[in-house]
Design a protein around this motif. Structure first.
Motif, short mmCIF file in Angstrom:
data_model
loop_
_atom_site.label_atom_id
_atom_site.label_comp_id
_atom_site.label_asym_id
_atom_site.label_seq_id
_atom_site.Cartn_x
_atom_site.Cartn_y
_atom_site.Cartn_z
N GLY A 98 127.85 64.94 46.56
CA GLY A 98 128.95 65.66 45.95
C GLY A 98 128.98 65.59 44.44
N PHE A 99 128.18 64.73 43.84
CA PHE A 99 128.15 64.60 42.38
C PHE A 99 127.08 65.51 41.79
CE2 PHE A 99 130.52 60.87 43.44
CZ PHE A 99 131.30 60.59 42.32
N LYS A 100 127.40 66.11 40.64
CA LYS A 100 126.46 66.96 39.92
C LYS A 100 126.13 66.33 38.57
CE LYS A 100 127.91 71.39 41.92
NZ LYS A 100 128.40 72.77 41.63
N ILE A 101 124.87 66.51 38.16
CA ILE A 101 124.44 65.98 36.86
C ILE A 101 124.91 66.95 35.77
CG2 ILE A 101 122.46 65.34 35.45
CD1 ILE A 101 120.95 64.66 37.98
N LYS A 102 125.72 66.45 34.85
CA LYS A 102 126.26 67.28 33.77
C LYS A 102 125.47 67.11 32.47
CE LYS A 102 129.37 69.46 34.27
NZ LYS A 102 129.48 70.84 34.78
N ARG A 107 134.44 61.58 36.54
CA ARG A 107 133.18 61.45 35.84
C ARG A 107 132.72 59.99 35.88
NH1 ARG A 107 132.05 65.99 32.34
NH2 ARG A 107 130.22 64.83 31.62
N THR A 108 131.44 59.81 36.07
CA THR A 108 130.85 58.48 36.04
C THR A 108 129.45 58.61 35.46
OG1 THR A 108 130.35 56.49 37.34
CG2 THR A 108 129.89 58.62 38.37
N ALA A 109 128.84 57.49 35.14
CA ALA A 109 127.52 57.50 34.52
C ALA A 109 126.63 56.47 35.19
CB ALA A 109 127.62 57.22 33.02
N TYR A 110 125.37 56.86 35.41
CA TYR A 110 124.35 55.97 35.95
C TYR A 110 123.23 55.86 34.92
CZ TYR A 110 126.24 55.95 40.74
OH TYR A 110 127.02 55.77 41.85
N GLN A 111 122.65 54.68 34.84
CA GLN A 111 121.54 54.46 33.90
C GLN A 111 120.30 54.02 34.66
OE1 GLN A 111 121.25 51.15 30.75
NE2 GLN A 111 121.91 52.92 29.54
N TYR A 112 119.17 54.66 34.33
CA TYR A 112 117.91 54.36 34.99
C TYR A 112 116.84 54.09 33.92
CZ TYR A 112 120.22 56.68 38.95
OH TYR A 112 121.09 57.03 39.94
N LYS A 113 115.82 53.36 34.34
CA LYS A 113 114.69 53.10 33.45
C LYS A 113 113.73 54.29 33.52
CE LYS A 113 112.28 50.31 30.77
NZ LYS A 113 111.58 49.10 31.27
N LEU A 114 113.25 54.71 32.37
CA LEU A 114 112.28 55.80 32.28
C LEU A 114 110.87 55.23 32.15
CD1 LEU A 114 113.75 58.54 29.90
CD2 LEU A 114 113.28 58.76 32.33
N ARG A 115 109.91 55.91 32.76
CA ARG A 115 108.50 55.54 32.65
C ARG A 115 107.71 56.72 32.10
NH1 ARG A 115 108.27 50.03 33.14
NH2 ARG A 115 109.28 49.31 35.05
N PRO A 116 107.88 57.05 30.81
CA PRO A 116 107.13 58.20 30.26
C PRO A 116 105.67 57.85 30.03
CG PRO A 116 108.39 57.12 28.54
CD PRO A 116 108.74 56.41 29.81
N PHE A 118 119.23 60.58 22.00
CA PHE A 118 119.52 62.01 21.92
C PHE A 118 120.00 62.48 23.29
CE2 PHE A 118 114.94 61.82 22.79
CZ PHE A 118 114.82 62.65 23.90
N THR A 119 120.77 63.57 23.29
CA THR A 119 121.49 64.00 24.49
C THR A 119 121.21 65.45 24.81
OG1 THR A 119 123.26 62.43 24.01
CG2 THR A 119 123.77 64.19 25.57
N TYR A 120 121.03 65.72 26.10
CA TYR A 120 121.01 67.09 26.63
C TYR A 120 122.43 67.41 27.11
CZ TYR A 120 115.88 66.93 26.76
OH TYR A 120 114.55 66.84 26.44
N PRO A 121 123.17 68.28 26.41
CA PRO A 121 124.57 68.54 26.81
C PRO A 121 124.69 69.24 28.16
CG PRO A 121 124.15 69.27 24.56
CD PRO A 121 122.83 68.98 25.17
N GLN A 122 123.65 69.93 28.62
CA GLN A 122 123.69 70.63 29.90
C GLN A 122 122.39 70.38 30.66
OE1 GLN A 122 124.32 74.74 28.82
NE2 GLN A 122 126.54 74.56 28.95
N MET A 123 122.53 70.21 31.96
CA MET A 123 121.35 70.02 32.81
C MET A 123 121.45 70.99 33.99
SD MET A 123 119.44 67.72 31.39
CE MET A 123 118.33 67.23 32.70
N LYS A 124 120.31 71.55 34.36
CA LYS A 124 120.28 72.51 35.47
C LYS A 124 120.36 71.78 36.81
CE LYS A 124 117.54 76.01 33.05
NZ LYS A 124 116.29 76.81 33.07
N ASP A 125 120.87 72.50 37.81
CA ASP A 125 120.89 71.94 39.16
C ASP A 125 119.46 71.75 39.66
OD1 ASP A 125 123.64 72.00 39.12
OD2 ASP A 125 123.78 73.95 40.12
N SER A 171 125.29 61.64 33.20
CA SER A 171 126.73 61.73 33.45
C SER A 171 126.94 62.59 34.70
CB SER A 171 127.44 62.35 32.25
OG SER A 171 128.82 62.53 32.51
N LEU A 172 127.66 62.05 35.67
CA LEU A 172 127.88 62.72 36.95
C LEU A 172 129.33 63.14 37.06
CD1 LEU A 172 125.95 60.17 39.20
CD2 LEU A 172 125.07 62.28 38.21
N GLU A 173 129.55 64.28 37.70
CA GLU A 173 130.91 64.80 37.86
C GLU A 173 131.14 65.13 39.33
OE1 GLU A 173 133.69 67.91 35.48
OE2 GLU A 173 131.86 68.74 36.36
#
Length: 408
Positions: A163-167, A2-11, A129-136, A183-185
């Motif tokens: 090979g990494f999936k967004i969890k 598991r690893t994590a990437y952080q990006y800037k959001l532009r809402p 706030f967190t989304y515990p699950q993300m769709k492919d 979070s990537l797995e």
């Protein structure tokens, strides 16, 4: 892995306003659930045959746990319909945060270390706030599809590895805008490279004169990001203190102060990553002192210790080495600066004495360089290195297979 990437959001403006509204409602729900647990704990913490100093005679009810509090969410949406506009799993994650916080207060973490009493959060202190699950396929180009928020623009400064999936996905509000942490797995498991060079090992001694000194005598200068920014921070802090509380000008000044502090933290983090990259590109095995940074932060050197960020640096070093299949070994910090790296005799010296002169063997070198060599010598006895040297010297496969299982 598991690893994590952080990006800037532009809402957009509408999306930013919606995120702020979500954070406000989630903060209120967090405080309500925490208060519910506190009420039960205060009223029921004494055994049935005893009475607390402040006697309570409430109606008996079950202990509010994760599942019972989770069952209250449908009723919450009926009594407060505006909560139905929040994605259900985001609302459920608040219950989990309360559970984790309260369990660490009563039982402690995995190491048995208990944290302090949980505090009710002010609106300005509840930022994620967190989304515990993300769709492919939720990430399409530079847009990510966040349920109930829509497609939000993301600044993809680096691509997601194959090979990494967004969890999971977390949205955080910081001083300079919104950020997305995903979070990537990966199904593969990174193992320590068994073919590392046992001679490519270094000991590092972190300090306040130089950020670190290696056992080869190389040094990395300490940047002191906070001390260099103190003059600017002092000006902005005065601007905040002169503004009237709850005024618009004060809010603008507080935001400016937060941006300046974040700039200092980002510089320090960037320096840590670049230093770790330099070390791991040069050495296969790195040894460092197992420091009690929290204890050092209570001394008169607290400002310098926290400005250096040793704890963050060592954490990044361990994580990056694990991902690269390399090895980081923490060793005891006892007397690394006092013992002679050549003969092993103890040569007492005070902190202001920066040069090591051994009267027994005549060894003369910099104090930090001497400590780095001692750290390296203590790490050489590690079982991984013993196994590797037995393998290289061809003593036999039986000895090698006996030592290796002890590592896991």
């Amino acid at each position: 892995m598991r690893t994590a990437y952080q990006y800037k959001l532009r809402p957009t403006k509408q999306q930013a306003a919606e995120i702020d509204r979500w954070l406000s409602m989630l903060c209120s729900q967090y405080n309500y659930l925490l208060a519910d647990r506190f009420n039960w704990y205060e009223q029921n913490r004494s055994p049935i045959n005893a009475c607390p100093l402040v006697c309570h005679l409430p109606e008996l009810r079950d202990n509010p746990d994760y599942f019972s509090q989770k069952k209250t969410l449908p009723q919450l949406k009926k009594t407060h319909p505006w909560y139905s506009e929040i994605y259900s799993q985001v609302l459920q994650d608040v219950v989990k945060r309360v559970k984790v916080t309260f369990d660490r207060f009563l039982k402690g973490d995995g190491n048995g270390k208990r944290s302090g009493k949980p505090r009710f959060k002010h609106r300005s202190r509840y930022r994620t706030f967190t989304y515990p699950q993300m769709k492919d396929g939720c990430l399409q180009g530079n847009l990510i599809n966040l349920p109930m928020l829509g497609k939000v623009k993301v600044v993809l400064h680096r691509s997601i590895p194959d090979g990494f999936k967004i969890k999971t996905a977390s949205v955080t509000k910081k001083a300079d805008g919104f950020y997305l942490t995903i979070s990537l797995e990966d199904a593969t498991v990174t193992e320590i490279n068994p073919d590392f060079n046992p001679d490519s090992i270094a000991g590092i001694d972190v300090g306040l004169k130089e950020f670190l000194t290696t056992s080869d005598g190389e040094t990395v200068a300490i940047p002191q990001h906070y001390r260099k920014a103190q003059k600017r921070l002092k000006v902005i802090q005065k601007r905040v203190s002169r503004c009237k509380k709850s005024s618009n000008r004060r809010q603008k000044a507080v935001k400016q102060l937060g941006c300046q502090h974040k700039k200092v933290a980002d510089k320090r983090k960037d320096f840590h990553f670049k230093t770790v990259n330099w070390l791991l590109s040069k050495y296969d095995v790195i040894a460092h002192e197992d420091l009690n940074v929290k204890g050092l932060a209570r001394t008169r050197l607290a400002k310098s210790v926290l400005d250096a960020g040793w704890s963050s640096f060592l954490s990044i070093l361990a994580n990056k080495a694990e991902n690269a299949g390399l090895l980081v070994i923490p060793v005891s910090a006892h007397n690394t600066s006092q013992d002679c790296s050549n003969c092993g005799e103890k040569v007492p010296k005070k902190l202001h004495v920066r040069w090591h002169d051994c009267p027994n063997c005549g060894c003369s070198l910099d104090r930090d360089h001497n400590a780095a060599i001692n750290i390296k010598n203590r790490a050489v006895g590690h079982s991984v290195l013993k196994a590797q040297r037995l393998r290289n010297s061809r003593i036999g496969c039986e000895a090698y297979t006996i030592l290796v299982p002890k590592l896991v």
